[in-house]
Design a protein around this motif. Structure first.
Motif, PDB file in Angstrom:
ATOM      1  N   VAL A  21      -0.580 -11.992   2.508  1.00 31.46           N
ATOM      2  CA  VAL A  21      -1.259 -10.696   2.531  1.00 31.46           C
ATOM      3  C   VAL A  21      -1.487 -10.266   1.078  1.00 31.46           C
ATOM      4  O   VAL A  21      -0.581  -9.767   0.413  1.00 31.46           O
ATOM      5  CB  VAL A  21      -0.456  -9.651   3.337  1.00 31.46           C
ATOM      6  CG1 VAL A  21      -1.218  -8.328   3.387  1.00 31.46           C
ATOM      7  CG2 VAL A  21      -0.181 -10.153   4.745  1.00 31.46           C
ATOM      8  N   VAL A  23      -3.638  -7.891  -1.277  1.00 30.48           N
ATOM      9  CA  VAL A  23      -4.400  -6.660  -1.107  1.00 30.48           C
ATOM     10  C   VAL A  23      -4.586  -5.901  -2.421  1.00 30.48           C
ATOM     11  O   VAL A  23      -3.838  -6.082  -3.380  1.00 30.48           O
ATOM     12  CB  VAL A  23      -3.735  -5.719  -0.071  1.00 30.48           C
ATOM     13  CG1 VAL A  23      -3.721  -6.343   1.305  1.00 30.48           C
ATOM     14  CG2 VAL A  23      -2.335  -5.351  -0.482  1.00 30.48           C
ATOM     15  N   PHE A  47      -0.956   1.167  -1.538  1.00 31.23           N
ATOM     16  CA  PHE A  47      -1.697   0.127  -0.836  1.00 31.23           C
ATOM     17  C   PHE A  47      -2.357   0.675   0.438  1.00 31.23           C
ATOM     18  O   PHE A  47      -2.528  -0.040   1.425  1.00 31.23           O
ATOM     19  CB  PHE A  47      -0.784  -1.051  -0.491  1.00 31.23           C
ATOM     20  CG  PHE A  47      -0.406  -1.895  -1.684  1.00 31.23           C
ATOM     21  CD1 PHE A  47      -1.335  -2.712  -2.300  1.00 31.23           C
ATOM     22  CD2 PHE A  47       0.879  -1.868  -2.200  1.00 31.23           C
ATOM     23  CE1 PHE A  47      -0.994  -3.493  -3.401  1.00 31.23           C
ATOM     24  CE2 PHE A  47       1.233  -2.640  -3.300  1.00 31.23           C
ATOM     25  CZ  PHE A  47       0.296  -3.452  -3.901  1.00 31.23           C
ATOM     26  N   PRO A  49      -3.195   1.765   3.866  1.00 32.44           N
ATOM     27  CA  PRO A  49      -2.515   1.704   5.159  1.00 32.44           C
ATOM     28  C   PRO A  49      -1.162   0.984   5.111  1.00 32.44           C
ATOM     29  O   PRO A  49      -0.355   1.134   6.011  1.00 32.44           O
ATOM     30  CB  PRO A  49      -3.501   0.951   6.055  1.00 32.44           C
ATOM     31  CG  PRO A  49      -4.406   0.230   5.137  1.00 32.44           C
ATOM     32  CD  PRO A  49      -4.473   1.043   3.870  1.00 32.44           C
ATOM     33  N   TYR A  50      -0.904   0.214   4.064  1.00 27.22           N
ATOM     34  CA  TYR A  50       0.372  -0.490   3.924  1.00 27.22           C
ATOM     35  C   TYR A  50       1.427   0.380   3.230  1.00 27.22           C
ATOM     36  O   TYR A  50       2.571  -0.042   3.073  1.00 27.22           O
ATOM     37  CB  TYR A  50       0.189  -1.798   3.151  1.00 27.22           C
ATOM     38  CG  TYR A  50      -0.746  -2.767   3.825  1.00 27.22           C
ATOM     39  CD1 TYR A  50      -0.342  -3.508   4.932  1.00 27.22           C
ATOM     40  CD2 TYR A  50      -2.044  -2.931   3.367  1.00 27.22           C
ATOM     41  CE1 TYR A  50      -1.195  -4.401   5.557  1.00 27.22           C
ATOM     42  CE2 TYR A  50      -2.912  -3.823   3.984  1.00 27.22           C
ATOM     43  CZ  TYR A  50      -2.481  -4.547   5.076  1.00 27.22           C
ATOM     44  OH  TYR A  50      -3.338  -5.428   5.696  1.00 27.22           O
ATOM     45  N   LYS A  53       4.346   0.906  -2.466  1.00 25.14           N
ATOM     46  CA  LYS A  53       5.377  -0.100  -2.715  1.00 25.14           C
ATOM     47  C   LYS A  53       5.641  -0.169  -4.213  1.00 25.14           C
ATOM     48  O   LYS A  53       4.796   0.186  -5.024  1.00 25.14           O
ATOM     49  CB  LYS A  53       4.931  -1.470  -2.192  1.00 25.14           C
ATOM     50  CG  LYS A  53       4.716  -1.481  -0.671  1.00 25.14           C
ATOM     51  CD  LYS A  53       4.397  -2.867  -0.168  1.00 25.14           C
ATOM     52  CE  LYS A  53       4.176  -2.878   1.318  1.00 25.14           C
ATOM     53  NZ  LYS A  53       5.371  -2.646   2.093  1.00 25.14           N
ATOM     54  N   ILE A  77       1.934  -8.545  -0.657  1.00 23.84           N
ATOM     55  CA  ILE A  77       2.878  -7.576  -0.105  1.00 23.84           C
ATOM     56  C   ILE A  77       3.737  -8.111   1.043  1.00 23.84           C
ATOM     57  O   ILE A  77       4.527  -7.343   1.603  1.00 23.84           O
ATOM     58  CB  ILE A  77       2.152  -6.287   0.340  1.00 23.84           C
ATOM     59  CG1 ILE A  77       1.131  -6.579   1.436  1.00 23.84           C
ATOM     60  CG2 ILE A  77       1.495  -5.603  -0.847  1.00 23.84           C
ATOM     61  CD1 ILE A  77       0.563  -5.339   2.085  1.00 23.84           C
ATOM     62  N   ASN A  78       3.647  -9.405   1.350  1.00 27.65           N
ATOM     63  CA  ASN A  78       4.475  -9.898   2.444  1.00 27.65           C
ATOM     64  C   ASN A  78       5.510 -10.942   2.028  1.00 27.65           C
ATOM     65  O   ASN A  78       5.998 -11.697   2.859  1.00 27.65           O
ATOM     66  CB  ASN A  78       3.622 -10.388   3.624  1.00 27.65           C
ATOM     67  CG  ASN A  78       2.786 -11.609   3.329  1.00 27.65           C
ATOM     68  OD1 ASN A  78       2.331 -11.809   2.196  1.00 27.65           O
ATOM     69  ND2 ASN A  78       2.557 -12.432   4.333  1.00 27.65           N
ATOM     70  N   GLN A  90       9.328  -4.806  -4.100  1.00 22.34           N
ATOM     71  CA  GLN A  90       8.774  -4.885  -2.751  1.00 22.34           C
ATOM     72  C   GLN A  90       7.465  -5.670  -2.658  1.00 22.34           C
ATOM     73  O   GLN A  90       6.963  -5.879  -1.557  1.00 22.34           O
ATOM     74  CB  GLN A  90       8.550  -3.472  -2.208  1.00 22.34           C
ATOM     75  CG  GLN A  90       9.822  -2.665  -2.127  1.00 22.34           C
ATOM     76  CD  GLN A  90       9.561  -1.226  -1.752  1.00 22.34           C
ATOM     77  OE1 GLN A  90       8.648  -0.588  -2.277  1.00 22.34           O
ATOM     78  NE2 GLN A  90      10.366  -0.711  -0.842  1.00 22.34           N
ATOM     79  N   PHE A  91       6.875  -6.039  -3.786  1.00 17.99           N
ATOM     80  CA  PHE A  91       5.648  -6.837  -3.753  1.00 17.99           C
ATOM     81  C   PHE A  91       5.507  -7.588  -5.069  1.00 17.99           C
ATOM     82  O   PHE A  91       6.219  -7.317  -6.029  1.00 17.99           O
ATOM     83  CB  PHE A  91       4.413  -5.957  -3.483  1.00 17.99           C
ATOM     84  CG  PHE A  91       3.930  -5.151  -4.657  1.00 17.99           C
ATOM     85  CD1 PHE A  91       2.904  -5.612  -5.470  1.00 17.99           C
ATOM     86  CD2 PHE A  91       4.490  -3.913  -4.946  1.00 17.99           C
ATOM     87  CE1 PHE A  91       2.457  -4.872  -6.549  1.00 17.99           C
ATOM     88  CE2 PHE A  91       4.046  -3.161  -6.019  1.00 17.99           C
ATOM     89  CZ  PHE A  91       3.020  -3.642  -6.825  1.00 17.99           C
ATOM     90  N   GLY A 114      -5.595  -1.239   0.047  1.00 20.88           N
ATOM     91  CA  GLY A 114      -5.230  -1.970   1.246  1.00 20.88           C
ATOM     92  C   GLY A 114      -6.241  -3.011   1.664  1.00 20.88           C
ATOM     93  O   GLY A 114      -5.984  -3.792   2.581  1.00 20.88           O
ATOM     94  N   ARG A 116      -7.891  -6.367   1.992  1.00 18.72           N
ATOM     95  CA  ARG A 116      -7.360  -7.725   1.819  1.00 18.72           C
ATOM     96  C   ARG A 116      -8.338  -8.627   1.090  1.00 18.72           C
ATOM     97  O   ARG A 116      -9.548  -8.540   1.286  1.00 18.72           O
ATOM     98  CB  ARG A 116      -7.037  -8.356   3.176  1.00 18.72           C
ATOM     99  CG  ARG A 116      -5.728  -7.828   3.759  1.00 18.72           C
ATOM    100  CD  ARG A 116      -5.309  -8.576   4.971  1.00 18.72           C
ATOM    101  NE  ARG A 116      -4.802  -9.918   4.633  1.00 18.72           N
ATOM    102  CZ  ARG A 116      -4.115 -10.680   5.481  1.00 18.72           C
ATOM    103  NH1 ARG A 116      -3.854 -10.241   6.695  1.00 18.72           N
ATOM    104  NH2 ARG A 116      -3.695 -11.878   5.125  1.00 18.72           N
TER     105      ARG A 116
END
Length: 118
Positions: A21, A23, A47, A49-50, A53, A77-78, A90-91, A114, A116
């Motif tokens: 992911v 973004v 980010f 809608p995410y 972070k 971010i994942n 976190q990212f 957000g 992608r």
């Protein structure tokens, strides 16, 4: 032999790429990270809608805090969160290493937070 195989890189499928992911986000806060082993900033990014972070980014050699605030960056971010000293990252803020420091991946024109990478 393909160029990718010649460089020792395994080819991936589109499904593999879609798992990552990647973004766009906007830097909303930057703080010093004096506990880091290498010069780094603590960076918070919106980010969309995410959500917001945070990460530790070793980009202090080339960027001042004011250079980063309001700038759109590219983040992954994942990945699992990572503890970096007293800070929880976190990212991954993406960039390209150079002899002078890491150059942050630039977005040529504003996109919604957000969005992608495709």
């Amino acid at each position: 032999m393909s160029e990718t195989q010649a460089q020792g890189q395994a080819e991936i499928s589109w499904a593999d790429f879609e798992k990552v992911v990647i973004v766009a986000g906007t830097v909303v806060r930057v703080e010093p990270f004096p506990e880091a082993r290498k010069p780094a900033w603590k960076v918070w990014v919106d980010f969309g809608p995410y959500g917001e972070k945070k990460t530790s980014a070793q980009i202090a050699a080339l960027y001042r805090a004011e250079d980063l605030l309001g700038r759109q960056i590219v983040g992954i971010i994942n990945f699992p969160e990572k503890q970096i000293g007293p800070f929880r990252s976190q990212f991954l803020l993406t960039g390209f290493p150079t002899d002078d420091g890491v150059v942050v991946t630039a977005i040529e024109r504003a996109v919604p937070n957000g969005t992608r990478l495709a």
